[in-house]
Design an enzyme around this catalytic site. Structure first.
Site, short mmCIF file in Angstrom:
data_model
loop_
_atom_site.label_atom_id
_atom_site.label_comp_id
_atom_site.label_asym_id
_atom_site.label_seq_id
_atom_site.Cartn_x
_atom_site.Cartn_y
_atom_site.Cartn_z
N ARG A 1 -16.54 76.68 23.63
CA ARG A 1 -17.59 76.40 22.62
C ARG A 1 -17.88 77.50 21.61
NH1 ARG A 1 -16.67 71.40 23.73
NH2 ARG A 1 -17.83 70.46 25.43
N HIS B 1 -4.37 64.60 23.63
CA HIS B 1 -5.48 63.84 24.22
C HIS B 1 -5.16 62.39 23.87
CE1 HIS B 1 -9.99 62.96 24.56
NE2 HIS B 1 -9.49 61.89 23.97
N ASN C 1 -14.49 62.04 29.03
CA ASN C 1 -13.43 61.42 28.26
C ASN C 1 -12.09 62.06 28.61
OD1 ASN C 1 -12.32 59.78 26.42
ND2 ASN C 1 -13.04 60.88 24.60
N PRO D 1 -19.54 63.25 26.13
CA PRO D 1 -18.59 63.28 27.25
C PRO D 1 -18.22 64.70 27.64
CG PRO D 1 -17.47 62.68 25.21
CD PRO D 1 -18.92 62.81 24.87
N GLY D 2 -18.12 64.95 28.93
CA GLY D 2 -17.66 66.26 29.39
C GLY D 2 -18.42 66.74 30.60
N HIS E 1 -5.20 65.63 30.61
CA HIS E 1 -5.99 64.77 31.51
C HIS E 1 -5.48 63.34 31.70
CE1 HIS E 1 -7.60 63.88 27.54
NE2 HIS E 1 -8.37 64.95 27.51
N ASP F 1 -10.51 70.86 32.17
CA ASP F 1 -11.21 70.27 31.02
C ASP F 1 -12.71 70.63 31.09
OD1 ASP F 1 -11.63 69.00 28.63
OD2 ASP F 1 -11.26 66.97 29.37
N HIS G 1 -13.04 74.29 27.42
CA HIS G 1 -13.77 74.35 26.15
C HIS G 1 -14.83 75.43 26.29
CE1 HIS G 1 -12.22 70.41 24.65
NE2 HIS G 1 -12.11 70.16 25.96
O1 DOR Z 1 -14.90 64.83 28.12
C1 DOR Z 1 -14.43 65.45 27.19
N1 DOR Z 1 -15.10 66.47 26.63
N2 DOR Z 1 -13.24 65.11 26.72
C2 DOR Z 1 -12.74 65.65 25.60
O2 DOR Z 1 -11.65 65.30 25.21
C3 DOR Z 1 -13.52 66.63 24.82
C4 DOR Z 1 -14.47 67.32 25.68
C5 DOR Z 1 -15.48 68.11 24.91
O3 DOR Z 1 -15.14 68.84 23.98
O4 DOR Z 1 -16.68 68.02 25.28
ZN ZN Z 2 -9.46 65.55 25.88
ZN ZN Z 3 -10.81 68.72 26.65
#
Ligand code: DOR
Ligand code: ZN
Ligand code: ZN
Length: 430
Positions: A62, A177, A276, A321-322, A230, A303, A60
């Site tokens: 952003r 996902h 996530n 999450p991330g 994932h 991820d 990602h």
């Molecule tokens: O942990 C995660 N972060 N899982 C996801 O599916 C999306 C991602 C995010 O965009 O931050």
């Molecule tokens: Zn995901």
């Molecule tokens: Zn992701």
């Protein structure tokens, strides 16, 4: 011809040799036993390991929308530093990548910056709303090779069926996902003993596995190129094994954090561990490792999910999450599989470069280190002994779950079509 000599390298960690690169053409010109000392640039690699440039199917970056946390440029820097020469950036930006011109802009920006091939992932549904499909055909005519609503699951089975049929017609990959949102409302951690004890709402394995089962059956019946993002549970591994044993042509990825970390980390209530799908239990980690080793899971994908401290340094249930992962991925895979003796560097090349390039049908990535092949290369020092520090990373965000962790293997050089995109030792061109 401008030339670069990589002397005393060990391709795939095997026998030492010398590689001459034609920098203008961006290809490997020769490989032989005699070191080349009269190239335009000569690097003595001192027996370090050479791998094909790494390919990450799932990041990602952003941009557009949250350039305060990562941009295509900073994400490309982080990718190059992690040894990657191609990444696929997910569509859950603001705006969502659901139209061809948005996807084209991502690709063009990545190319203009030039540190990594940044492939845009198109969303499966407009605005990630899960209501109507995007113009999969139109987007696939540009640079979009993969479609995903990542961040969200395509929960509606009828819509998923249509997406599979369209994706099949246009011969593109669909990446799911897998999370039945009706079972994870308000959840922030793996549903198990730890979450129960700490008072955190749980995200049960079945929320993933029920979607995986459904999608595998759909792929069995309707075909197409389905990829599972994932994978995080032991049950998902069993389902993938079942599908592959029946000849269903699917692929799957696992993240470094699901291979290494478990929900024991929740103890700290540190939002950096919220991700996530959530960190699971030891038996899941073991099953995921075995699955990657035997090919049930095809690839490692990071991820890489950058977030600012305002979204991470908050109460666990309010943290987004991330985790960032581009700059620690190779070190973790080396630790879990190579340093433990479970696998060799050929395996690392397979799961971090060759298989992802094969799944996405990239003609110039994940290629063998041979004469005439593109010089997309990653140089690894297996015994660098380094400590991960968010502040020292090229990523614009610092949400690494490995702050202060010590690793052995480290990427020390990356080349994209013969041009150096990362140089840890300062003896290259960059
Ligand atoms: O942990 C995660 N972060 N899982 C996801 O599916 C999306 C991602 C995010 O965009 O931050
Ligand atoms: Zn995901
Ligand atoms: Zn992701």
């Amino acid at each position: 011809m401008t030339t670069l000599a990589l002397n005393n390298v060990r391709p795939y960690g095997e026998d030492e040799t010398n590689i001459l690169i034609d920098v203008d053409a961006g290809v490997i010109d020769s490989i032989d036993g005699t070191a080349c000392t009269d190239a335009d640039e000569v690097i003595d690699c001192g027996g370090k390991i050479l791998l094909p440039g790494l390919v990450d199917m799932h990041v990602h970056l952003r941009e557009p929308g949250r350039e305060d946390t990562e941009t295509i440029a900073t994400g490309s820097d982080a990718a190059a530093k992690g040894g990657f020469t191609a990444v696929f950036t997910m569509a859950n930006t603001q705006p969502v990548i659901d139209q061809p011109f948005l996807a084209d802009a991502v690709w063009e920006k990545g190319q203009a910056y030039g540190k990594c091939d940044v492939y845009p992932v198109g969303s499966m549904t407009k605005g990630l709303k899960g209501e109507s499909l995007t113009e999969i055909g139109l987007m696939s005519r540009g640079h979009v090779k993969m479609f995903s609503d990542d961040g969200r699951c395509v929960n509606d089975p009828q819509l998923m069926r249509r997406a599979i049929e369209y994706a099949k017609a246009y011969d593109v990959v669909l990446a799911q996902h897998a999370e039945d949102h009706r079972m994870t409302d308000g959840a922030c951690a793996h549903e198990g003993e730890n979450a129960a004890r700490l008072g955190l709402r749980g995200w049960p394995r079945v929320a993933e596995e029920s979607i995986v089962a459904r999608d595998l059956i759909m792929t069995r019946d309707y075909g197409g190129r389905y990829h599972l993002c994932h994978a995080s549970t032991e049950g998902t591994v069993s389902l993938l094994r079942w599908a592959k044993a029946q000849g269903v042509d699917v692929s799957a990825e696992v993240t470094p954090h699901h291979l290494l970390l478990t929900d024991e980390k929740l103890e700290s209530f540190d939002g950096v561990y919220r991700v996530n799908p959530p960190l699971r239990e030891n038996r899941d980690t073991v099953a995921l490792r075995d699955a990657l080793l035997d090919g049930t899971i095809d690839v490692v994908a990071t991820d890489h999910a950058p977030h600012g401290s305002e979204d991470k340094c908050v109460e666990f249930e309010n943290a987004k999450p991330g985790m960032i992962g581009l700059e620690t991925s190779l070190a973790i895979i080396a630790k879990v599989f190579v340093e433990s003796g479970l696998a060799d560097w050929r395996f690392v090349a397979k799961v971090m470069s060759e298989r992802p390039a094969e799944i996405l049908r990239l003609a110039d990535q994940g290629r063998p280190i041979e004469v005439g092949e593109p010089a997309n290369l990653t140089l690894v020092d297996p015994e660098a002994a380094w400590t991960a520090r968010g502040e020292e990373m090229a990523s614009k965000s610092t949400n690494t779950p490995y702050e202060g962790s010590e690793f052995s293997a480290r990427v020390v050089g990356t080349w994209l079509r013969g041009a150096q995109t990362f140089d840890a030792v300062g003896n290259g061109t960059n």
